[in-house]
Design an enzyme around this catalytic site. Structure first.
Site, PDB file in Angstrom:
ATOM      1  N   ASP A 147       0.847  -1.187   0.000  1.00 21.46           N
ATOM      2  CA  ASP A 147       0.000   0.000   0.000  1.00 21.46           C
ATOM      3  C   ASP A 147       0.885   1.241   0.000  1.00 21.46           C
ATOM      4  OD1 ASP A 147      -2.180  -1.630   0.188  1.00 21.46           O
ATOM      5  OD2 ASP A 147      -2.589  -1.210   2.301  1.00 21.46           O
ATOM      6  N   ARG A 148       0.395   2.295  -0.591  1.00 22.27           N
ATOM      7  CA  ARG A 148       1.164   3.535  -0.657  1.00 22.27           C
ATOM      8  C   ARG A 148       1.584   4.013   0.740  1.00 22.27           C
ATOM      9  NH1 ARG A 148      -0.796   9.166  -3.645  1.00 22.27           N
ATOM     10  NH2 ARG A 148       1.143  10.321  -3.311  1.00 22.27           N
TER      11      ARG A 148
END
Length: 323
Positions: A147-148
Site C-alpha cells: 500500500d502507498r
C-alpha cells in the site's frame, strides 16, 4: 515478449500469444508488461470495456493466463520511453538510499510511506518507475506491491525466471500454503489481549464512489488469516508483530478494524479522533504499518532469503514519545 509473439489483426488491434514463462501471470500485469508506459488506469479501462479479449472472450483484470492463450490488444498510443520526463533527482536519490539489498536476481527497497509501488491514478512516478530510471536496461519488475501508506520491504526482480518463481511463491502464500513468510510491525489502537490473536476472517474488496477500494470482512470474500502478537504497550496502545498467511488487499488494516483495534494513523479504516490525538501528542503523521521481514527460498528451496527493512525513524520517534 518479442514482435514475433504478436500478430496484427484488423482495425489495428494485435493478438499476443502468452509464452510459457508468463503462465499464471495476471492479465493486467501481462498487459502492463506489453504496453510499457501505459497508465494502469488505461489498462483497466481497456479490460473493463471489453476491448481486451482472451481467446475471443471478455476477461477480468485478475484472470490468470495460461501458456498459449491469445490476448487481443486494441491499438494504444503510448509515449516512447524517451519522451517521458524522468523522476525528480531528489526522489531518485531518496530511493537509491532506500535500497537495502541487491544481487544478480533481486533489488529490495525499504519503501518509504507515501510512495506508491507503481504510478497511475494521478501518480506520475511510483517506486518501480523510479527504480527503472535508476537502473536503465535491467528489466526490473515488481514482484508484489505495498500500500502507498505502508513502508518496508518491497521486492523487485531483475530476471524473468526469478519473477516467475517468486510469483509462484506468492500464489502459494495467497492460498495459505506459506510460500512466503511475511512479518509486519504495527501500532494498534487500544489494549490488545496478551499473547497472539489469530484472525481468520474472509475479506471482500468493494469500490466506493470515485473508485476508491474499501475492504471489509464478509462471508462472500476471500479467505484471509492474520496473527497479531503484542510486543509492547505504548501510551495505552499496542505495538504488535503481525504475521499474515495470506496476502489480501488491505488485509492487516481490515482485520485490525474487525477486532476493534485499528492501525494507528489509518485514515481509511481508523478512528479520526484517536488519529488526531496521536498526531498532536506523538507526532504520528502517517500509517503505523511497516513490512519488516520477508522470508522465502528460491531455486526450489535451495537458496533461502531473509529480507529485512528497519523501522522508519519517524515511527521510532512515535514509540519514544508514547512511553
Amino acid at each position: 515478449m518479442t514482435h514475433s509473439d504478436s500478430q496484427q489483426s484488423h482495425a489495428g488491434a494485435r493478438v499476443a500469444v502468452v509464452p510459457e514463462d508468463r503462465e499464471g501471470q495476471r492479465l493486467d500485469n501481462f498487459l502492463l508488461g506489453l504496453l510499457k508506459g501505459a497508465p494502469r488506469s488505461l489498462v483497466y479501462k481497456l479490460v473493463r470495456s471489453g476491448q481486451v479479449r482472451v481467446n475471443g472472450g471478455r476477461a477480468k483484470a485478475d484472470r490468470k493466463l495460461e501458456s498459449g492463450d491469445k490476448v487481443r490488444i486494441p491499438p494504444v498510443r503510448v509515449e516512447p520511453e524517451g519522451e517521458r520526463p524522468a523522476p525528480p533527482r531528489g526522489f531518485m536519490d531518496a530511493l537509491e538510499a532506500a535500497i537495502v539489498h541487491e544481487d544478480a536476481r533481486l533489488l529490495v527497497l525499504n519503501k518509504p510511506s507515501g510512495v506508491a509501488s507503481h504510478g497511475g491514478s494521478g501518480i506520475s512516478f511510483g517506486a518501480i518507475e523510479t527504480l527503472r530510471a535508476l537502473r536503465p536496461g535491467q528489466g526490473l519488475e515488481l514482484v508484489h506491491r505495498l500500500d502507498r501508506d505502508t513502508s518496508g520491504v518491497l521486492v523487485v526482480s531483475k530476471k524473468r525466471s526469478t519473477l516467475t518463481e517468486m510469483q509462484a511463491l506468492m500464489r502459494e502464500s495467497t492460498s495459505g500454503a506459506g510460500g512466503m513468510r511475511k512479518r509486519y510491525l504495527a501500532l494498534l489502537i487500544g489494549r490488545m489481549p496478551d499473547g497472539t490473536m489469530s484472525v481468520d476472517a474472509p475479506l471482500h474488496v468493494g469500490l466506493r464512489q470515485g473508485g476508491e477500494r474499501h475492504v471489509q470482512v464478509n462471508p462472500s470474500g476471500k479467505s484471509a488469516l492474520s496473527h497479531f502478537k503484542v510486543l509492547e504497550r505504548r501510551g495505552g496502545h499496542s505495538y504488535c508483530e503481525v504475521r499474515i498467511e495470506t496476502g489480501r488487499t488491505h488485509q492487516i488494516r481490515a482485520h485490525a478494524q474487525h477486532i476493534g483495534h485499528t492501525v494507528a494513523g489509518d485514515d481509511k479504516y481508523g478512528d479520526p479522533e484517536v488519529n488526531r490525538r496521536l498526531r498532536d501528542q506523538a507526532g504520528l503523521k502517517r500509517l503505523f504499518l511497516h513490512a519488516a521481514t520477508l522470508e522465502f527460498a528460491l531455486d526450489g528451496g535451495k537458496t533461502p532469503y531473509s529480507l529485512t527493512a528497519p523501522l522508519a525513524p519517524e515511527l521510532l520517534d512515535v514509540l519514544d514519545r508514547l512511553k
